[in-house]
Design an enzyme around this catalytic site. Structure first.
Site, mmCIF file in Angstrom:
data_model
loop_
_atom_site.group_PDB
_atom_site.id
_atom_site.type_symbol
_atom_site.label_atom_id
_atom_site.label_comp_id
_atom_site.label_asym_id
_atom_site.label_seq_id
_atom_site.Cartn_x
_atom_site.Cartn_y
_atom_site.Cartn_z
ATOM 1 C CG ASP A 1 -1.628 -2.629 -1.991
ATOM 2 O OD1 ASP A 1 -0.377 -2.522 -1.956
ATOM 3 O OD2 ASP A 1 -2.380 -1.754 -1.526
ATOM 4 C CD GLU A 2 -5.528 -0.081 -3.849
ATOM 5 O OE1 GLU A 2 -6.756 0.033 -3.811
ATOM 6 O OE2 GLU A 2 -4.756 0.717 -3.287
#
Lengths: 567, 567
Positions: free
Chosen positions: A336-337
């Site tokens: 993620d991210e």
């Protein structure tokens, strides 16, 4: 006293203040989460605690069932601080019949949790395919027991229940990187999970902030990355959590988030790229894996030189160790991210830019991400102990996930946005797990499990109503929805507040993920059962907070005087 | 380990993720709230716990000081779970000199809390006017003690402190009507209050929902109005709380909210008016005193007939009993939100309408409210034990308060709106107490004590910055600001979650109300001290939650395995 007479309070003569529920609106012998089928008998039976027996039949040597018998017979069936009637001639035997052998490991994905439970005036009968089903049945049985204030006796409702979960994945995600959680606190959450028939602990072990996981092969990781030598989980600690979870029918899925959120891996030289601010100065903390350092994950090409060899095979060897530590067949690898760190750590990094040119990626950092993930997928595929990888949704949104992956959804400002993503991802044939509905670290003032309350998204309150298959799709698509995991990220949560913050808010997710959707459409119908659950668990000693405006329990939680911390 | 070396971490080399503070940014021997004047010496001194003595001088028989010595010497000076060095030849005496005699009662309004504290390498000296000042000094002294991980020793910073509070009223309001709070939990909050140098417990005892106060004269009030016979405070319970608070330098101000929020007084026939919905049906729960029933408060005219006599003198006799139970010279009588109930319970009530006509009030319910309050003021004035009444701001906003009243401000969406009210009310010469800045029951996601976070008003986050005298007014006006009371209303708060929800958020109010404004302008400067406070109190066994994004304490809070509730 009038208020204490237990009765099914579904009719109220007066509108309570401000439209609130009456403080004593609770069910009597209501089961949480609501079973698939439940038919109550018309009579209740008095229970005398020393005249109740449990018969485990052929499975009387099974540790899971022995632990179950110990917990329920000695603690959880009779939780209230009242004088208990004993003696007499009563007999009440709980007969437990389990078809399958006692398993040596934790529950596997999709294992049966189905059960039949019949409580008559003379006995209780539990039939289940697996010990996990028996555990769920026993919890249901304990919900049928109530204390009758009038007669001052424990009673049990007669009932016939057929039950099984709607989804195979019903979990809680804890984050032990932002704040450390003690073994005691993790175990307490596992117990409350089992009381809500939840079966997955998603353990987000490490993140940017700290690295509490102790690696034997790479001790420099926790040596430098942990908050302190006290803020770590040893291999024995982890084994203890897994064993404790197993006895309660819960799997433990570890997460090692890659390639972003990795600053705390800093103990490993060369693992992270250097990050730069706008002026080109190295003021940002490295938080992204260095994808050009082949040594970080290249398990095919043997290292070219001695220097490289010293940190060769990190990801592969590290993950081999992880799979030896965590027996679950799922392995969460984050993803993620990454974009949040790409500008600072990849775009502004001259060596990376040069590497991208060499590889023909041009300016497209997505290609570099793909390059990283391809290498990671190859590692996972070759692990000695086979694992099914789970990735956060960005790997689907931005990259090309391994077709074997499970996609974990965490974004979405509204339920509709979340459903749209489930539809989209399952249309590409990926199984999904949903957390976006249940970001329980985001707190709002009010009964947010039920009411629309503005505040930080995702989840956006009303999470009792978030239904993962509530999208326009094929049956095949809906079958790809494995379930949900309520997440409590650790930025503002530690041992002091995690329990009350999680419960009973996570119970809303537990019912949504277990019970038939058509029978659980109205939070106002659920509340009396949730209220009774809260009061039962409060009496068992858990910190289940009020969640529906003013209320009370027949017997309240208490907190002893403070004693010095031991941790 | 690098992270564990205690040092004053005010300089950071890297920007921490997302602009957050580093997880280990804490002061060493920082005092909370910040003293008026504090000058640290350059050296620290090792403390060996069995070689420290305390000398109470002429006051060695004073129970307040004996309790203080017991608490600090045996528990709070050395909270961490470490092996303590003992023996040796060291001597370190804390000499406590108090000018005034040992008081037999709790602190009176405005009592001195001033102190001088000097810690040298050889001794500590505390000088105070009152025992309350000595308590504050001792808490400051305990903040100077730290555990040095490097040498594995307790040390104390040398220092000279002159200190006194900015405001005489620095409190917490608890609400035991919406949810019951146990004596244990109330006592824990009193201890944490004393560790924040707070001196007022505002006890909002009863409200619409339940009546846990036990009246001896009118047992029907709690008999019908309490949630259950278990959900009550006996006279002995209350005396215990008052005595416990006194030993920690805290006054207990009770509130009996009149004439609205009174539904739980329903045990007393004739006390409440009947309330009606739009159709004229009696579907609203009565929640407002019947002002035409003279018997409810008329203490002058002896009852005209036997029937009336049975409920004659309720308010007067009730309040006489209250003053016998609560020694504090302040008495809070509510007065809030009467308008919320007026339409249902007065305007739509035909008997009330007739009464208003008879009295010449026409349609003006404000005149009827004034009529009620005039009678109430007269009762308060004639109480045998004199009391200064406190009223919520509506009595000022809508009615004509007794000139002797203190006005309690709870409204305001922004700090500026709150200041405007303080200005307005003090311009009419009324003393004020402010709660509007600190409605801590309203939760928001994030470091709301410091950051702007949208959510339910009042208080509107950033409450470290809410400064009650920050308005354009005369010195005389500013002197009328008695202080503030952080409120934690009980709708969603009970024993399970009150402590972590209050602290350290209420600590922000504690510093604002004690410390010089000009030295406490920046939350980022306060944080390392608040962080150290949190960790110290966590080790003392209190549930002080993380309040500033990821962090850790050298020693963490832990929660033992669950045991059955005893309450």
């Amino acid at each position: 006293m009038r208020l204490l007479i237990l009765s099914l309070l579904f009719v109220s003569t007066f509108a309570w203040f401000y439209g609130r529920d009456e403080p004593d609106r609770w069910s009597v012998g209501g089961v949480w989460p609501l079973p698939q089928k439940i038919i109550y008998g018309s009579k209740n039976r008095t229970l005398t605690y020393d005249k109740i027996g449990i018969d485990l039949g052929d499975r009387k040597d099974c540790d899971v069932l022995l632990s179950m018998a110990d917990n329920y017979m000695n603690k959880w069936l009779f939780p209230y601080p009242v004088e208990m009637k004993t003696g007499g001639t009563e007999d009440f035997i709980i007969t437990v019949t389990v078809k399958e052998e006692c398993p040596s490991g934790p529950p596997v994905h999709g294992a049966s949790e189905e059960y039949l439970l019949r409580v008559s005036l003379s006995e209780a009968v539990i039939n289940a395919q697996t010990v996990w089903g028996a555990l769920r049945a026993m919890e249901s049985l304990s919900h049928l027991v109530f204390y009758d204030q009038k007669s001052q006796e424990y009673k049990i409702r007669t009932v016939e229940i057929f039950d099984k979960p709607r989804f195979p994945v019903r979990g809680i995600m804890i984050d032990t990187s932002r704040h450390f959680l003690s073994l005691n606190v993790i175990k307490r959450q596992l117990e409350i999970m089992s009381m809500n028939k939840m079966n997955v602990l998603h353990w987000h072990l490490v993140d940017s902030e700290s690295f509490p996981y102790t690696s034997e092969k790479f001790p420099e990781l926790h040596g430098v990355g942990a908050y302190s030598p006290r803020h770590v989980y040893s291999r024995e600690d982890i084994a203890e959590v897994i064993a404790f979870a197993r006895l309660r029918g819960i799997r433990v899925i570890p997460e090692f988030d890659l390639p972003g959120h990795t600053s705390s891996w800093k103990g490993r030289k060369g693992f992270l790229t250097e990050c730069f601010d706008e002026k080109g100065e190295e003021t940002f903390l490295p938080n992204l894996v260095d994808p050009m350092n082949e040594a970080n994950f290249d398990f095919i090409s043997v290292s070219e030189n001695v220097n490289r060899k010293t940190f060769n095979l990190l990801v592969q060897e590290f993950l081999e160790e992880v799979t030896e530590t965590f027996p679950d067949q799922f392995l969460h690898l984050g993803g993620d991210e990454v974009n949040d760190f790409i500008v600072e750590c990849w775009v502004r990094n001259k060596k990376i830019r040069k590497f991208m040119e060499e590889k023909g990626f041009g300016n497209d950092t997505i290609l570099l991400e793909n390059y990283f993930f391809e290498k990671l997928f190859a590692i996972v595929e070759k692990l000695k102990l086979k694992r099914k990888p789970i990735f956060w949704q960005e790997v689907f949104d931005n990259n090309i996930p391994d077709p074997n992956s499970i996609i974990h959804i965490w974004k979405g400002n509204t339920h509709e946005e979340i459903y749209e993503q489930v539809k989209n991802i399952t249309s590409k044939n990926f199984p999904v797990i949903i957390s976006a509905c249940w970001y329980l670290n985001y707190i709002k003032y009010g009964a947010d499990w039920r009411d629309e309350i503005s505040g930080t998204a995702p989840s956006n309150s009303r999470y009792y109503y978030c239904d993962p298959t509530n999208f326009n799709g094929t049956d095949a698509q809906k079958n790809l929805v494995l379930g949900g995991i309520a997440a409590i990220w650790g930025e503002l949560v530690d041992n002091t507040n995690i329990e009350a913050r999680l419960w009973p808010r996570a119970s809303a997710a537990a019912e949504r993920l277990w019970s038939p959707a058509e029978k659980t459409q109205r939070a106002e119908d659920a509340w009396p059962r949730m209220h009774e659950l809260r009061c039962r668990l409060v009496s068992r000693g858990y910190r289940i907070q009020p969640n529906n405006n003013p209320d009370f329990c027949p017997f309240e939680f208490d907190e002893p005087p403070a004693t010095k911390s031991e941790l």
